[in-house]
Design a protein around this motif. Sequence first.
Motif, PDB file in Angstrom:
ATOM      1  N   SER A  74       0.825  -1.200   0.000  1.00 43.99           N
ATOM      2  CA  SER A  74       0.000   0.000   0.000  1.00 43.99           C
ATOM      3  C   SER A  74       0.862   1.253   0.000  1.00 43.99           C
ATOM      4  CB  SER A  74      -0.917  -0.005   1.232  1.00 43.99           C
ATOM      5  OG  SER A  74      -1.710   1.154   1.276  1.00 43.99           O
ATOM      6  N   TRP A  77       2.343   1.744  -3.440  1.00 48.80           N
ATOM      7  CA  TRP A  77       1.287   2.141  -4.371  1.00 48.80           C
ATOM      8  C   TRP A  77       0.947   3.620  -4.235  1.00 48.80           C
ATOM      9  CZ3 TRP A  77      -1.624   1.428  -8.471  1.00 48.80           C
ATOM     10  CH2 TRP A  77      -2.959   1.832  -8.507  1.00 48.80           C
ATOM     11  N   PHE A  78       0.736   4.073  -2.990  1.00 51.89           N
ATOM     12  CA  PHE A  78       0.348   5.460  -2.800  1.00 51.89           C
ATOM     13  C   PHE A  78       1.520   6.416  -3.032  1.00 51.89           C
ATOM     14  CE2 PHE A  78      -3.294   3.543  -0.556  1.00 51.89           C
ATOM     15  CZ  PHE A  78      -4.308   4.179  -1.267  1.00 51.89           C
ATOM     16  N   LEU A  81       1.384   6.843  -6.788  1.00 55.38           N
ATOM     17  CA  LEU A  81       0.280   7.707  -7.198  1.00 55.38           C
ATOM     18  C   LEU A  81       0.549   9.163  -6.834  1.00 55.38           C
ATOM     19  CD1 LEU A  81      -2.923   5.623  -6.338  1.00 55.38           C
ATOM     20  CD2 LEU A  81      -1.747   5.860  -8.536  1.00 55.38           C
ATOM     21  N   VAL A  99      -3.252   9.184 -12.790  1.00 50.30           N
ATOM     22  CA  VAL A  99      -3.410   7.891 -12.113  1.00 50.30           C
ATOM     23  C   VAL A  99      -3.420   6.767 -13.144  1.00 50.30           C
ATOM     24  CG1 VAL A  99      -4.987   6.452 -10.762  1.00 50.30           C
ATOM     25  CG2 VAL A  99      -4.607   8.850 -10.118  1.00 50.30           C
ATOM     26  N   CYS A 115      -3.434  -6.934  -8.720  1.00 48.54           N
ATOM     27  CA  CYS A 115      -3.557  -6.098  -7.530  1.00 48.54           C
ATOM     28  C   CYS A 115      -3.501  -6.978  -6.280  1.00 48.54           C
ATOM     29  CB  CYS A 115      -4.873  -5.325  -7.566  1.00 48.54           C
ATOM     30  SG  CYS A 115      -5.202  -4.397  -6.050  1.00 48.54           S
ATOM     31  N   TYR A 140      -6.759  -0.044   3.128  1.00 45.46           N
ATOM     32  CA  TYR A 140      -6.278   0.284   1.788  1.00 45.46           C
ATOM     33  C   TYR A 140      -7.411   0.830   0.916  1.00 45.46           C
ATOM     34  CZ  TYR A 140      -5.479  -0.284  -3.135  1.00 45.46           C
ATOM     35  OH  TYR A 140      -5.454  -0.048  -4.479  1.00 45.46           O
ATOM     36  N   ASP A 143      -8.366   4.228   1.976  1.00 47.48           N
ATOM     37  CA  ASP A 143      -7.341   5.199   1.578  1.00 47.48           C
ATOM     38  C   ASP A 143      -7.425   5.511   0.082  1.00 47.48           C
ATOM     39  OD1 ASP A 143      -6.394   5.328   4.160  1.00 47.48           O
ATOM     40  OD2 ASP A 143      -4.693   3.981   3.811  1.00 47.48           O
ATOM     41  N   LEU A 144      -7.702   4.485  -0.726  1.00 45.58           N
ATOM     42  CA  LEU A 144      -7.837   4.728  -2.166  1.00 45.58           C
ATOM     43  C   LEU A 144      -9.047   5.606  -2.442  1.00 45.58           C
ATOM     44  CD1 LEU A 144      -6.843   4.204  -5.026  1.00 45.58           C
ATOM     45  CD2 LEU A 144      -8.239   2.118  -5.064  1.00 45.58           C
ATOM     46  N   HIS A 145     -10.146   5.338  -1.753  1.00 39.99           N
ATOM     47  CA  HIS A 145     -11.340   6.172  -1.891  1.00 39.99           C
ATOM     48  C   HIS A 145     -11.015   7.621  -1.531  1.00 39.99           C
ATOM     49  CE1 HIS A 145     -14.959   8.175  -0.242  1.00 39.99           C
ATOM     50  NE2 HIS A 145     -15.594   7.550  -1.219  1.00 39.99           N
ATOM     51  N   LEU A 168     -13.252   5.068  -9.177  1.00 41.50           N
ATOM     52  CA  LEU A 168     -12.754   3.896  -8.457  1.00 41.50           C
ATOM     53  C   LEU A 168     -13.043   2.612  -9.232  1.00 41.50           C
ATOM     54  CD1 LEU A 168     -13.780   4.816  -4.800  1.00 41.50           C
ATOM     55  CD2 LEU A 168     -11.440   4.448  -5.615  1.00 41.50           C
ATOM     56  N   GLN A 172     -10.201  -0.035 -10.459  1.00 36.83           N
ATOM     57  CA  GLN A 172     -10.212  -1.450 -10.089  1.00 36.83           C
ATOM     58  C   GLN A 172     -10.438  -2.330 -11.318  1.00 36.83           C
ATOM     59  OE1 GLN A 172      -9.115  -2.268  -7.408  1.00 36.83           O
ATOM     60  NE2 GLN A 172      -9.609  -0.742  -5.864  1.00 36.83           N
TER      61      GLN A 172
END
Length: 205
Positions: A74, A77-78, A81, A99, A115, A140, A143-145, A168, A172
């Motif tokens: 995570s 990944w962030f 991004l 993104v 993923c 996770y 956090d993505l939201h 989103l 995904q």
Amino acid sequence: MDASEYGDLESLSLDALAPRERILKIASELFYRNSVHTVGIDRIIAESGVAKMTFYKHFPSKANLVATYLRHKSALWFDMLATATEQAGPVPLDRVLAVFDALNESFRAPTFRGCPFVRGLAEFGPDAETPEVQATLAAYFQDLHDFVVSLIHPLKLKNQGSVVVQILALIQGSLVNAQAMRGGVETLATRDAAKMLIEAAVERG
């Protein structure tokens, strides 16, 4: 969460890492390349070159190691991004589309195996007795939201919540498609879909 919390696992050799980081590096590679449930602790101990006592000193259970692995993924990944969206500049639409550009780059890597969080949902369903793992997965996705909300908010859309859900879904969906189809071309189409979605929402906003 910062990827530096887990040490420089990606660039340093195994010999250059402390025991905890060696364990995490090997576990991350094996879990991601194969699956969590098919990789046993004994294999991780053997390939990381640590004693069993050392392993349990740092990770009291496999579930704890899995949760740490997911937090590491995570963080990476962030960080990716955040870098991509910052480099895109101040225009909100460009930041959202960055993104998908970042996704497209990651999908082309020969090491891409999908993923880890979507795979984690499949391996650790609601009946799994692994609360730390499930909490990490839930964190996770939240956090993505929140990250997508932060990108969409400057666009000042009246239907912001709906657009966030749709972006989103595109993210995904592109992750699953890339794993199934092993390529980045479909991600460019997903980027175009995101652009059209936002431009239409701006016109209605």
